[in-house]
Structures are given as C-alpha cells and as structure tokens.
Design an enzyme around this catalytic site. Structure first.
Site, PDB file in Angstrom:
ATOM      1  N   LYS A 267      47.317   8.637  75.801  1.00  0.00           N
ATOM      2  CA  LYS A 267      46.270   7.801  75.220  1.00  0.00           C
ATOM      3  C   LYS A 267      46.018   6.580  76.097  1.00  0.00           C
ATOM      4  CE  LYS A 267      47.622   8.911  70.453  1.00  0.00           C
ATOM      5  NZ  LYS A 267      46.349   9.484  69.978  1.00  0.00           N
ATOM      6  N   ARG A 341      49.101  18.735  64.519  1.00  0.00           N
ATOM      7  CA  ARG A 341      48.889  20.076  63.977  1.00  0.00           C
ATOM      8  C   ARG A 341      49.994  21.035  64.412  1.00  0.00           C
ATOM      9  NH1 ARG A 341      43.164  20.145  66.826  1.00  0.00           N
ATOM     10  NH2 ARG A 341      43.518  17.945  66.344  1.00  0.00           N
TER      11      ARG A 341
END
Length: 514
Positions: A267, A341
C-alpha cells in the site's frame, strides 16, 4: 460505565443526586408554562421568547437553577425520536456537558419512552464519552462512570432495554479497544489471549490453533497470507452455548488482519497507520461474545477469527502464486493486498463442520465499499433472502444500518483464471461485489451473509478511531434469532438470566480493556 433504571416523573428526576441531567424532549410534547417543576416552565418561557424551538438538536442549557439538584441541566429536543435524531441529541448534550467533570449523569426521557430510543440514547452517550487510553503515558481516566435512566412509565421491556444497552456498550467498547490498539499491542497472539479471557464462563469454550494445526487442516490460503509475517498466525474458535446442543449455531467469522501492509503489493505510505484497524471484523466478534456473556440469550454461537499480519517479507506470497484452499479449490493470487478474502475463505470452509443455521462473515474488505456506501451503512451481501432481511431489520432496529448489494453471477466473470480455479481479484469495477463473489464460492452448503465494514468500522480525520460497528447489528440479530427459535422456549434458564440483568440496577461493567 454503569446504567441504572428508575421510574420517576420529571419533577422527581430533578431531585436525583447526579452531577448533571439530560432531558430528552420530543417535539410533540408541549411544555407547560404553569408547571410546578422548573424544567417545563423554563422551557415554555424560552419557547415563548423565541429562544428555543422544538426541533431536532435544539438545546437549552441551565445551571444551578432552584428546584434542580443537578448543577447542570441540559434539555435537548429529540424531535420524532428517530434513531438518528436521538443520536444527534445525545451527542449535542454531551458536548455541552463534557467540560463540567460529570461522573454521575441523569437521563430523563419525556413522554412515552421506547426500547429502541433508550438503547440509542445510552449507546450514543457511551460513544460520545468514550476515550482510548491504553498506550498513552499519562492517560485521562474516563470521566463519566454512571448513568441514571428515568422515565415516567415503568415497563419490563424498558428495564430489559437498559440491560441490553449495558451489554451492547460493553461489546462495542471492547471492539473499539482492540481495533484502536497499535499493531504491536494487538498481535494475533494478543487477540487469542483476549478471546480466552472472554470465553471463560460456563457457557463458553475457546480453542486456539497455531501454524501446525492450521497446516494440518489444509488452510493453504490462510497460510499464504501469514507466511511473510514474523508474528505467528492464530486461528481462534470461540463457542457460546446458550441453547440445547441440538440447536444449529450461528457462525460469525471475523477477519483478523492485525496489520495490513498489502504484502508484496504494498500500500502507499499515506494513512497506512489505519491498517491496524484491518482486524475490525475480528474485534466485532470479540465484542459480540462479550455482550453474549452478559445477556446469556438462548442461542448457540460460534466465533471464528483467522488472525495474522500481512507483511512483505522475503518469504511472503507473490503475485501470480497459486495456493490451495481448505476447500480444495486453487487460487491464483494476483494481488497480495486482497488478503482478507484469502483468510476468510478457509474460515468459511471450516464453518461447515458446525452444520450452522447461518454463517455471517465480517470484514474490512474493500475500499470499493467505502466509495459505494461511505461511512453510513455497512455493505451487506447474501445468498439467502431471509437472512439478508433479518440482518437489514436488525440494522434498522439497532441504528447500526446496512444496505444489501447485488450478487449477480455475471460479477464473477472477472475472477476467472487460466492458472487456477479462481483468481483472488477481478478488475476495479464493482470491487466490493467481486470480493463477495469470491467468498460466495466457499459458502454453498449453508445460508451465508457477508458484511463489508470497510467504511463503517472506523473514522478517519480529527476523530480518528474505531466505531465498534457492527456489534450493534450482530447483537440485535442474535437476540431476535434467540427469541424466534422454537427450541429456545425450553431454555428458561437462559431467558431467566437475561431477566436477572434487567433489575433496577444494572451493574455489569463495560469493558474498555480485555
């Protein structure tokens, strides 16, 4: 913070031994200029002189008035007593009072008090007065310690509402505490220790699995995320047994990424500190279990927390790697920052063994959900219409609202891969939906819902911090389910435990720390 309920008229409430009093005044109740008690009379005078209007958020502040035991009295209009109006009224009242060193506060509800209104008022007050202290060198102790709640009418459901609000605040504040803690003070091991401390009562069990046990289960997707982290993963299994063993449980699965760098797909540095909140789903599961221990509803609940950091070590999983999930499905990891996920899919497969009546996963999953819904409503995705409706109703009742999003099969097209059964990301379009479609592949054997709390689990900016959502929504859903489940009727012991917590004094203490 302790809550206490008493049946009192407005005039008697004004004689209560409190440091300050908040009077929630709905717009449909007109104050009496000839009233003996001073609040109604002063409010009527303020209206007559154009200094006060009975509209949402209007506030009249009084100090050391004759006939009022409290030094500070704030009258605030709650308009039509809608949840948002009550929340705004309580926030405004606390802003007016917080400089006054208030330790014991009175809250009087004028007119017909409602269960929903009382719960919203108390939870909003707790939220407004909350402060984080754990990692401060000179922490300021919480000022507000006790709240005396009074209403003209005394009904069992009002006392129960106060007890439920007490438990809700305890759960929300525990969720806030752990989501607010820096990652070095909230590792997977720390979360596991907290889960054990919460699940220490007779109705609870807690099991913590480490790397060896997780490998033996074949949780290849979860392990892939964890392999770049120095902190060892933990898979936390919490059980609350409030009903007969024959009753199928509700399973809550909370994403527990205690810090998310994005891994190799790192990020940007700006606001990366907020990635300590990426275990907001796990924190909400801990908060719900805290509340269950106080209320003891007749329902069985399982909490699953896959906890790890997502780090860019030399051993970290790489874009293009293919891993095998616990379900046997292979996954091409195109973006290592789509790690939530991956840990959730193995936890969802693990949930099958409980033969659940429903499985709900909670995750700060996608920035796309923030774009879609902002910080107002949680994104709700479900393959089961009845479950989705129950969660929506629970959200409206609790004020912790959600909004159902689509799950059309066409959204899964972007997840196709030439090198595995499925890719872990699709394109940018409808990112929250494609993430949910990925999770849906692992939920075919049970009713399932996914709550994307990326926009609602924390606040950014000057008020930066965790919100404790969606503890309110989940707790309301579970309490409603407990009342609706036929087998719950035979478990009077659990319901009696709920009633025992709704006596005039509700002394259960909220948990700022585990």
């Amino acid at each position: 913070m302790n809550f206490e309920f008493q049946k009192l008229s407005l005039s008697h409430a004004m004689t209560a031994s409190v440091d300050a009093m908040v009077v929630l005044w709905p717009s449909q109740v007109q104050p009496d200029t000839q009233a003996v008690e001073p609040v109604s009379r002063l409010l009527a005078q303020a209206i007559a002189h154009g200094d006060f209007e009975l509209k949402a958020g209007a506030l009249l502040s009084l100090y050391s008035q004759p006939g009022m035991a409290a030094r500070h009295v704030v009258v605030v209009c709650s308009a039509d007593n809608q949840p948002g109006q009550i929340r705004s009224a309580m926030q405004a009242a606390w802003v007016a009072l917080k400089a006054g060193k208030i330790k014991r506060l009175g809250l009087h509800v004028v007119g017909e008090a409602s269960v929903q209104g009382l719960q919203m008022a108390l939870s909003s007050l707790a939220d407004a007065s909350y402060n984080y202290t754990t990692t401060l060198s000179k922490p300021k102790a919480r000022m507000l310690k006790q709240v005396l709640v009074s209403a003209t009418h005394d009904r069992a459901e009002l006392r129960q509402a106060v007890a439920q609000a007490q438990a809700l605040v305890a759960g929300v504040e525990l969720a806030k505490e752990w989501a607010n803690r820096p990652a070095n003070h909230a590792t997977p091991t720390h979360l596991a220790e907290t889960a054990k401390s919460i699940a220490s009562g007779r109705a609870f069990k807690c099991e913590v699995l480490g790397p060896k046990e997780v490998a033996k289960l074949g949780m290849g997707a979860f392990m892939a995320v964890a392999q770049g982290a120095a902190e060892p993963l933990r898979f936390i299994v919490m059980r609350y047994n409030g009903a007969a063993a024959s009753q199928a449980p509700v399973v809550l699965v909370g994403k527990g990424i205690t810090f998310d760098t994005g891994g190799i797909s790192m990020k940007p540095a700006a606001e990366m500190d907020e990635m300590k909140y990426d275990m907001g789903g796990a924190a909400s599961v801990l908060g719900v279990f805290k509340a269950l221990g106080l209320l003891k509803p007749a329902i069985n609940v399982i909490g699953l927390i896959p906890a790890t950091e997502n780090m860019p070590d030399g051993l970290a999983v790489k874009p293009g790697d293919v891993v095998t999930s616990m379900s046997g499905q292979t996954i091409e990891i195109l973006n290592t920052d789509a790690e939530g996920r991956l840990v959730l899919c193995d936890a969802l497969t693990y949930a099958e063994r409980f033969k659940p009546q429903a499985v709900i996963d909670i995750a700060t999953l996608t920035g796309a959900c923030v774009i879609a819904l902002g910080a107002v409503r949680t994104g709700l995705f479900s393959s089961d219409d009845a479950l989705a409706m129950q969660l929506q109703h629970a959200g409206e009742a609790s004020g912790d609202t959600c909004w159902r999003m689509p799950l059309d099969d066409a959204y899964a097209e972007g997840l196709k891969s030439r090198f595995a059964d499925v890719a872990n990301v699709a394109g940018r379009a409808a990112g929250s939906v494609t993430a949910a479609k990925f999770l849906q592949r692992f939920t075919k054997s049970f009713a399932w819902a996914h709550l994307d709390i990326a926009g609602t689990a924390w606040r950014s900016g000057a008020a930066k911090g965790a919100t404790g959502r969606p503890v309110g929504l989940l707790l309301q859903y579970l309490l409603t389910a407990a009342q609706a489940t036929p087998t719950a009727k035979s478990h009077g012991k659990s319901k009696a435990a709920v009633k025992s917590g709704v006596k005039s004094k509700v002394k259960a203490r909220t948990a700022g720390k585990a």
